[in-house]
Design an enzyme around this catalytic site. Structure first.
Site, PDB file in Angstrom:
ATOM      1  CB  THR A  23      -0.934   0.051   1.235  1.00  0.00           C
ATOM      2  OG1 THR A  23      -0.105   0.060   2.417  1.00  0.00           O
ATOM      3  CG2 THR A  23      -1.889  -1.126   1.283  1.00  0.00           C
ATOM      4  CD1 TRP A  24       5.154   4.323   0.369  1.00  0.00           C
ATOM      5  CD2 TRP A  24       6.745   3.170  -0.697  1.00  0.00           C
ATOM      6  NE1 TRP A  24       6.276   5.095   0.362  1.00  0.00           N
ATOM      7  CE2 TRP A  24       7.271   4.426  -0.292  1.00  0.00           C
ATOM      8  CE3 TRP A  24       7.580   2.294  -1.381  1.00  0.00           C
ATOM      9  CZ2 TRP A  24       8.587   4.807  -0.563  1.00  0.00           C
ATOM     10  CZ3 TRP A  24       8.885   2.672  -1.647  1.00  0.00           C
ATOM     11  CH2 TRP A  24       9.379   3.917  -1.243  1.00  0.00           C
ATOM     12  CG  ASP A  52       3.444  -4.285   4.000  1.00  0.00           C
ATOM     13  OD1 ASP A  52       3.867  -4.736   5.085  1.00  0.00           O
ATOM     14  OD2 ASP A  52       3.910  -3.262   3.453  1.00  0.00           O
ATOM     15  CE1 TYR A  57       5.485   2.497   3.503  1.00  0.00           C
ATOM     16  CE2 TYR A  57       3.757   0.854   3.389  1.00  0.00           C
ATOM     17  CZ  TYR A  57       5.100   1.183   3.426  1.00  0.00           C
ATOM     18  OH  TYR A  57       6.049   0.195   3.369  1.00  0.00           O
ATOM     19  CD  GLN A 164       6.182 -15.579  14.303  1.00  0.00           C
ATOM     20  OE1 GLN A 164       5.959 -16.374  13.406  1.00  0.00           O
ATOM     21  NE2 GLN A 164       6.715 -15.953  15.458  1.00  0.00           N
ATOM     22  CE1 TYR A 195      11.909  -2.319   0.080  1.00  0.00           C
ATOM     23  CE2 TYR A 195      11.909  -3.401   2.223  1.00  0.00           C
ATOM     24  CZ  TYR A 195      12.478  -2.491   1.328  1.00  0.00           C
ATOM     25  OH  TYR A 195      13.577  -1.768   1.687  1.00  0.00           O
ATOM     26  CB  ALA A 240      -1.508  -3.422  -8.221  1.00  0.00           C
ATOM     27  NE  ARG A 241      -2.998   4.775  -8.053  1.00  0.00           N
ATOM     28  CZ  ARG A 241      -3.194   5.335  -9.243  1.00  0.00           C
ATOM     29  NH1 ARG A 241      -4.395   5.575  -9.692  1.00  0.00           N
ATOM     30  NH2 ARG A 241      -2.148   5.675  -9.979  1.00  0.00           N
TER      31      ARG A 241
END
Ligand code: NAP
Length: 281
Positions: A23-24, A52, A57, A164, A195, A240-241
Site C-alpha cells: 500500500t505504499w 501490508d 505511508y 515472525q 517488498y 497495485a492501484r
C-alpha cells in the site's frame, strides 16, 4: 467467496498467503481513494488477503484506506503494519500502535513490524511488542530492513526469537539476500517478505524479461513476480492501484517457471557471489 492461495507457515503455526498486497503510495491523494479501496477489495476477492501497510505511508493515509477496504470482512484479512524507528521506544510503540489501530478501524494488527532500525535498543522495542501482544493489540511482531548482523543480534535479545518475518527489498534486480540473509532466515524458520517485487514498476518495462514472458504469453511484471514466488518461505507484497495489475499479479502465482527459465533469468540478473550490504528503498 474469496479464493485460497498457496500459503506459508509462520513459526507460530499461522498460515499466511504467499502473495499479498502492498500500500505504499496509497492514501496520499483524495481523488485516488476510491480506486485504491477498489483495488485492495479486488485483491481480497482474488485471495490476496495479506495486506501490508505502515504508519509512514501517506502519513497514516494508507492505513485509513486499508481500514475502509477491510470493513465488514476484517476476519478474512491478515493485516501487516509497521512502526517508525523514531517511535521504537516502549511508550512510542504503544502510542503508534494505538493510532494505527484507530486508522485501521480494528482492534488488532496481525503482524506489527519495526520499519527499519535506528538508535533504540532492540531489547526495548521487542519488550514493547511483547506487551502489545499480551494485551491482544497485535498478534505477532517482526522486523523490516534487517541485515544478517541485525538478525543475529535480535536472536540474542530476550524473546527475540519470537520474530515472525523480516520484510526486505527482494526482486530480480536486488538479489543480495540470496548470499546470506535468505539462507539464514530459512534455517531459522523465518519467512522473508519481499517488498518492491517488481522494483516499483521498473521490471514491468525491463527488456531482459521479454524472452521468458513471451514463452508463457504473460507480462514482464508477471515473470518478475513468479520468480519471487517460486521459492519456499518467501511472501511477495506487490502494490497495485490499477485493477488489471491486481488481476495480473494474482495470475502470476499460477506461472510455474522451469529450470530453463531460471537459467535465462540468472544470466540476465546474476545472483550474488559476494556479500552485499542489504539494500533498501
Ligand atoms: P512494487 O510493488 O514493486 O511496484 C509497484 C508499482 O508497480 C506500482 O506503480 C504499480 O502500478 C506497478 N505494478 C504493480 N503490478 C503491476 C503489473 N502487474 N504490471 C505493471 N505494473 C505493475 O513496489 P512497492 O510499492 O515499492 O513495494 C510493494 C510494497 O512493499 C509497498 O507498497 C509496501 O507495502 C512495501 N514496501 C515496504 C518497504 C519497507 O521498507 N519495509 C519499502 C518499500 C515497499 P499501479 O499502482 O499503477 O497499479
Amino acid at each position: 467467496m474469496p479464493s485460497i492461495l498457496r500459503t506459508t507457515r509462520l513459526s507460530t503455526g499461522d498460515e499466511v498467503p504467499i502473495l499479498g498486497q502492498g500500500t505504499w503510495g496509497m492514501g496520499e491523494k483524495p481523488n485516488r481513494r476510491a480506486d485504491e479501496v477498489a483495488a485492495l477489495r479486488l485483491g481480497l476477492e482474488l485471495g490476496m488477503s495479506l495486506i501490508d501497510t505502515a504508519e509512514m505511508y501517506g502519513d497514516g493515509g494508507a492505513e485509513e484506506i486499508v481500514g475502509e477496504a477491510v470493513a465488514g470482512r476484517r476476519d478474512e484479512v491478515f493485516i501487516v503494519s509497521k512502526v517508525l524507528p523514531t517511535h521504537a521506544s516502549r511508550l512510542g510503540v504503544a502510542t503508534a500502535c494505538a493510532n494505527s489501530l484507530k486508522r485501521l478501524r480494528t482492534d488488532r494488527i496481525d503482524l506489527y513490524l519495526l520499519h527499519w532500525r535506528l538508535g533504540t535498543p532492540l531489547a526495548e522495542t521487542v519488550a514493547a511488542f511483547e506487551l502489545l501482544k499480551a494485551a491482544g493489540k497485535i498478534r505477532h511482531w517482526g522486523v523490516s530492513n534487517f541485515d544478517i548482523a541485525d538478525m543475529i543480534e535480535l536472536a540474542g535479545v530476550a524473546k527475540g526469537n519470537s520474530v515472525q518475518t523480516n520484510q526486505v527489498l527482494y526482486n530480480l534486480m536486488r538479489r543480495g539476500i540470496e548470499y546470506d540473509l535468505l539462507p539464514w532466515c530459512r534455517q531459522h524458520g523465518i519467512p522473508i517478505m519481499a517488498y518492491s517485487p517488481v522494483e516499483h514498476g521498473v521490471l514491468a518495462e525491463d527488456g531482459r524479461l521479454a524472452k521468458v514472458a513471451k514463452r508463457y504469453g504473460v507480462s514482464r511484471s508477471q515473470i518478475a513476480l513468479a520468480w519471487v514466488l517460486r521459492q519456499e518461505g518467501v511472501i511477495a507484497i506487490p502494490k497495485a492501484r490499477k485493477l488489471e495489475h491486481v488481476r495480473e499479479n494474482r495470475a502470476a502465482l499460477d506461472i510455474r517457471l522451469i529450470p530453463a527459465d531460471l537459467q535465462d533469468l540468472d544470466h540476465a540478473f546474476p545472483p550474488p557471489t559476494v556479500k552485499r550490504t542489504l539494500e533498501m528503498l
